[in-house]
Design a protein around this motif. Structure first.
Motif, PDB file in Angstrom:
ATOM      1  N   UNK A  15     -43.675  21.421 105.938  1.00  0.00           N
ATOM      2  CA  UNK A  15     -42.855  22.404 106.642  1.00  0.00           C
ATOM      3  C   UNK A  15     -42.835  24.010 105.859  1.00  0.00           C
ATOM      4  N   UNK A  16     -42.454  23.344 105.534  1.00  0.00           N
ATOM      5  CA  UNK A  16     -41.978  25.070 103.719  1.00  0.00           C
ATOM      6  C   UNK A  16     -43.945  26.064 103.823  1.00  0.00           C
ATOM      7  N   UNK A  17     -44.604  24.636 103.470  1.00  0.00           N
ATOM      8  CA  UNK A  17     -46.154  25.113 103.881  1.00  0.00           C
ATOM      9  C   UNK A  17     -46.975  25.984 104.992  1.00  0.00           C
ATOM     10  N   UNK A  18     -46.317  25.318 105.883  1.00  0.00           N
ATOM     11  CA  UNK A  18     -46.046  25.999 106.989  1.00  0.00           C
ATOM     12  C   UNK A  18     -45.686  27.657 107.302  1.00  0.00           C
ATOM     13  N   UNK A  19     -44.622  27.443 107.625  1.00  0.00           N
ATOM     14  CA  UNK A  19     -43.666  28.746 106.938  1.00  0.00           C
ATOM     15  C   UNK A  19     -44.406  29.693 106.294  1.00  0.00           C
ATOM     16  N   UNK A  20     -44.269  29.287 105.028  1.00  0.00           N
ATOM     17  CA  UNK A  20     -44.616  30.172 103.763  1.00  0.00           C
ATOM     18  C   UNK A  20     -46.221  31.347 104.594  1.00  0.00           C
ATOM     19  N   UNK A  22     -47.616  31.369 107.787  1.00  0.00           N
ATOM     20  CA  UNK A  22     -47.263  32.426 108.440  1.00  0.00           C
ATOM     21  C   UNK A  22     -46.598  33.174 107.961  1.00  0.00           C
ATOM     22  N   UNK A  23     -45.905  33.676 107.334  1.00  0.00           N
ATOM     23  CA  UNK A  23     -45.674  33.761 106.482  1.00  0.00           C
ATOM     24  C   UNK A  23     -46.167  35.649 105.730  1.00  0.00           C
ATOM     25  N   UNK A  24     -47.635  34.202 105.508  1.00  0.00           N
ATOM     26  CA  UNK A  24     -48.548  35.358 104.561  1.00  0.00           C
ATOM     27  C   UNK A  24     -49.330  36.142 105.709  1.00  0.00           C
ATOM     28  N   UNK A  25     -49.379  35.130 106.578  1.00  0.00           N
ATOM     29  CA  UNK A  25     -50.353  36.131 108.115  1.00  0.00           C
ATOM     30  C   UNK A  25     -49.885  36.632 108.536  1.00  0.00           C
ATOM     31  N   UNK A  26     -48.260  36.670 108.536  1.00  0.00           N
ATOM     32  CA  UNK A  26     -47.746  38.094 108.905  1.00  0.00           C
ATOM     33  C   UNK A  26     -47.997  39.362 108.202  1.00  0.00           C
ATOM     34  N   UNK A  27     -47.796  38.848 107.195  1.00  0.00           N
ATOM     35  CA  UNK A  27     -48.107  40.073 106.505  1.00  0.00           C
ATOM     36  C   UNK A  27     -49.143  40.409 105.684  1.00  0.00           C
ATOM     37  N   UNK A 254     -40.209  45.155 106.728  1.00  0.00           N
ATOM     38  CA  UNK A 254     -40.332  43.897 106.744  1.00  0.00           C
ATOM     39  C   UNK A 254     -41.272  43.188 106.051  1.00  0.00           C
ATOM     40  N   UNK A 255     -42.223  43.601 105.191  1.00  0.00           N
ATOM     41  CA  UNK A 255     -43.477  43.431 105.003  1.00  0.00           C
ATOM     42  C   UNK A 255     -42.920  43.251 103.526  1.00  0.00           C
ATOM     43  N   UNK A 256     -41.828  43.505 102.840  1.00  0.00           N
ATOM     44  CA  UNK A 256     -41.121  42.907 101.162  1.00  0.00           C
ATOM     45  C   UNK A 256     -40.327  42.187 101.757  1.00  0.00           C
ATOM     46  N   UNK A 257     -39.400  41.867 102.606  1.00  0.00           N
ATOM     47  CA  UNK A 257     -37.885  41.391 102.891  1.00  0.00           C
ATOM     48  C   UNK A 257     -37.919  40.310 103.728  1.00  0.00           C
ATOM     49  N   UNK A 258     -39.184  40.476 104.406  1.00  0.00           N
ATOM     50  CA  UNK A 258     -39.209  38.762 105.212  1.00  0.00           C
ATOM     51  C   UNK A 258     -40.376  38.266 104.930  1.00  0.00           C
ATOM     52  N   UNK A 259     -41.792  38.864 105.191  1.00  0.00           N
ATOM     53  CA  UNK A 259     -43.408  37.760 104.607  1.00  0.00           C
ATOM     54  C   UNK A 259     -43.538  37.751 103.446  1.00  0.00           C
ATOM     55  N   UNK A 260     -42.908  38.946 102.690  1.00  0.00           N
ATOM     56  CA  UNK A 260     -42.773  38.817 101.470  1.00  0.00           C
ATOM     57  C   UNK A 260     -41.680  38.360 100.175  1.00  0.00           C
ATOM     58  N   UNK A 286     -54.346  31.337 106.286  1.00  0.00           N
ATOM     59  CA  UNK A 286     -54.190  32.695 106.801  1.00  0.00           C
ATOM     60  C   UNK A 286     -54.472  33.301 108.206  1.00  0.00           C
ATOM     61  N   UNK A 287     -56.389  33.526 107.839  1.00  0.00           N
ATOM     62  CA  UNK A 287     -56.575  34.676 108.424  1.00  0.00           C
ATOM     63  C   UNK A 287     -57.352  34.039 109.907  1.00  0.00           C
ATOM     64  N   UNK A 288     -56.743  32.667 109.720  1.00  0.00           N
ATOM     65  CA  UNK A 288     -56.666  32.040 111.577  1.00  0.00           C
ATOM     66  C   UNK A 288     -55.841  32.236 111.837  1.00  0.00           C
ATOM     67  N   UNK A 289     -54.401  32.058 110.746  1.00  0.00           N
ATOM     68  CA  UNK A 289     -53.143  32.229 111.706  1.00  0.00           C
ATOM     69  C   UNK A 289     -53.019  33.962 112.414  1.00  0.00           C
ATOM     70  N   UNK A 290     -53.448  34.314 111.513  1.00  0.00           N
ATOM     71  CA  UNK A 290     -53.031  36.092 112.010  1.00  0.00           C
ATOM     72  C   UNK A 290     -54.320  35.493 113.061  1.00  0.00           C
ATOM     73  N   UNK A 291     -54.988  35.579 113.325  1.00  0.00           N
ATOM     74  CA  UNK A 291     -56.001  35.619 114.063  1.00  0.00           C
ATOM     75  C   UNK A 291     -55.467  34.807 115.303  1.00  0.00           C
ATOM     76  N   UNK A 292     -55.023  33.844 115.466  1.00  0.00           N
ATOM     77  CA  UNK A 292     -53.888  33.156 116.802  1.00  0.00           C
ATOM     78  C   UNK A 292     -53.186  33.647 116.931  1.00  0.00           C
ATOM     79  N   UNK A 293     -51.968  34.818 116.016  1.00  0.00           N
ATOM     80  CA  UNK A 293     -51.206  35.813 116.274  1.00  0.00           C
ATOM     81  C   UNK A 293     -51.121  36.558 117.110  1.00  0.00           C
TER      82      UNK A 293
END
Length: 334
Positions: A15-20, A22-27, A254-260, A286-293
């Motif tokens: 779970x931690x890995x998945x959320x992290x 996703x955060x990288x992709x959002x970043x 948003x990039x610093x406070x949440x995604x980073x 991460x690029x795949x998650x970003x693409x699906x995002x």
């Protein structure tokens, strides 16, 4: 009971890995939105984006650490005042006051952030992603090899397959890179690889990540000072010198406070249950998650190209995770 605890531990790591991730992709998406050179004028310049990103991350993590510390003090004050409880209270206070993180980790975090920002002004998304994640994977595997970790044949096949799928994803959009951009992004990837490996030693991920961000602030101040003074000593206008807009500032926050900030703390938490090889290969998603995002939030379509690439990457990752790592360790990270 032990089987249940092991299952819950594995589930929490996943779970931690998945959320992290996703955060990288959002970043990545937030950074590109703010720094994209395809716009007439970028929303923010690289140095300001980096400064706001790291400062926002430090602030959010400081608030979370303060809440956590207050809760620990509250729990301590609610117990009886017996010698045993006093001893436990003293241990709790001592644990809170111990310095977390390291100057080395903070330096790597700063190098990653500033080179990432400047590189993405010179590179397109696909080219930057290819260079970054190639550098991350190669640097982490090389450092792990030096530390004594040896890969099994199945891990080598899985890692190679995952990287091939990643290359298939980004190569159609890759253009001939700027040499300076290539060097900056490769340096960013190596710094992130080192920061990730240091995270495997973390015992208090929130505090370690928080103090790492806080320790970058003097470097941020020095960077901003150099950027402000640069025009005074140069007849050439610096690249994208001090561009600020409300949208750019918001994206940096948003990039610093949440995604980073929050994302990196969760990543440090996940690293306690991942091998270096797993951590390196998993980041190729991460690029795949970003693409699906983009499919979910930007009304983009799932192409056959994306589906094939994602399938290859996840197959490779599956082989790496299923492989039994060799129990050969010459040295441990210190």
């Amino acid at each position: 009971m032990s089987v249940l605890l092991a299952y819950l531990s594995t589930l929490s790591v996943a779970l931690y890995t998945l959320v992290a991730l996703v955060a990288f992709a959002a970043n990545s998406v937030l950074c590109r939105m703010a720094l994209s050179v395809q716009q007439t004028t970028p929303l923010i310049d690289p140095s300001s984006f980096t400064a706001i990103r790291l400062t926002a991350g430090a602030l959010v993590l400081w608030l979370l650490m303060s809440l956590r510390t207050r809760r620990l003090h509250t729990n301590t004050s609610d117990v009886n005042t017996s010698d045993v409880n006093k001893s436990a209270a003293n241990k709790t206070k001592a644990a809170i006051s111990v310095s977390h993180g390291s100057f080395l980790a903070a330096g790597l975090l700063f190098i990653y952030a500033v080179t990432f920002s400047y590189a993405y002004v010179l590179l397109d998304t696909a080219t930057g992603a290819l260079i970054l994640f190639a550098a991350v994977q190669m640097s982490m595997m090389l450092m792990s090899y030096i530390q004594g970790q040896r890969l099994t044949l199945l891990e080598v096949i899985g890692a190679s397959l995952a990287f091939a799928g990643f290359g298939y994803l980004v190569l159609p959009g890759v253009s001939a890179p700027s040499i300076i951009g290539l060097i900056l992004m490769a340096l960013s990837g190596c710094a992130w690889g080192g920061y990730t490996l240091l995270g495997k030693q973390s015992r208090k991920p929130l505090f370690d990540t928080g103090y790492n961000f806080i320790r970058t602030l003097p470097l941020v101040a020095a960077m901003i000072g150099v950027v402000w003074l640069l025009p005074l000593f140069s007849v050439v206008e610096p690249m994208n010198h001090l561009i600020l807009s409300p949208a750019g500032i918001l994206l940096a926050v948003l990039s610093g406070g949440l995604a980073s900030g929050v994302g990196y703390a969760l990543w440090y938490q996940a690293l306690r249950g991942l091998t270096a090889t797993h951590a390196a290969v998993l980041q190729l998603t991460v690029p795949v998650i970003a693409a699906f995002g983009g499919v979910l939030f930007l009304d983009e379509v799932i192409s056959i190209h994306l589906s094939i690439s994602a399938s290859i990457i996840f197959l490779g990752i599956g082989l790496v995770i299923l492989a039994k790592p060799k129990s050969i360790t010459i040295n441990k990270l210190t």
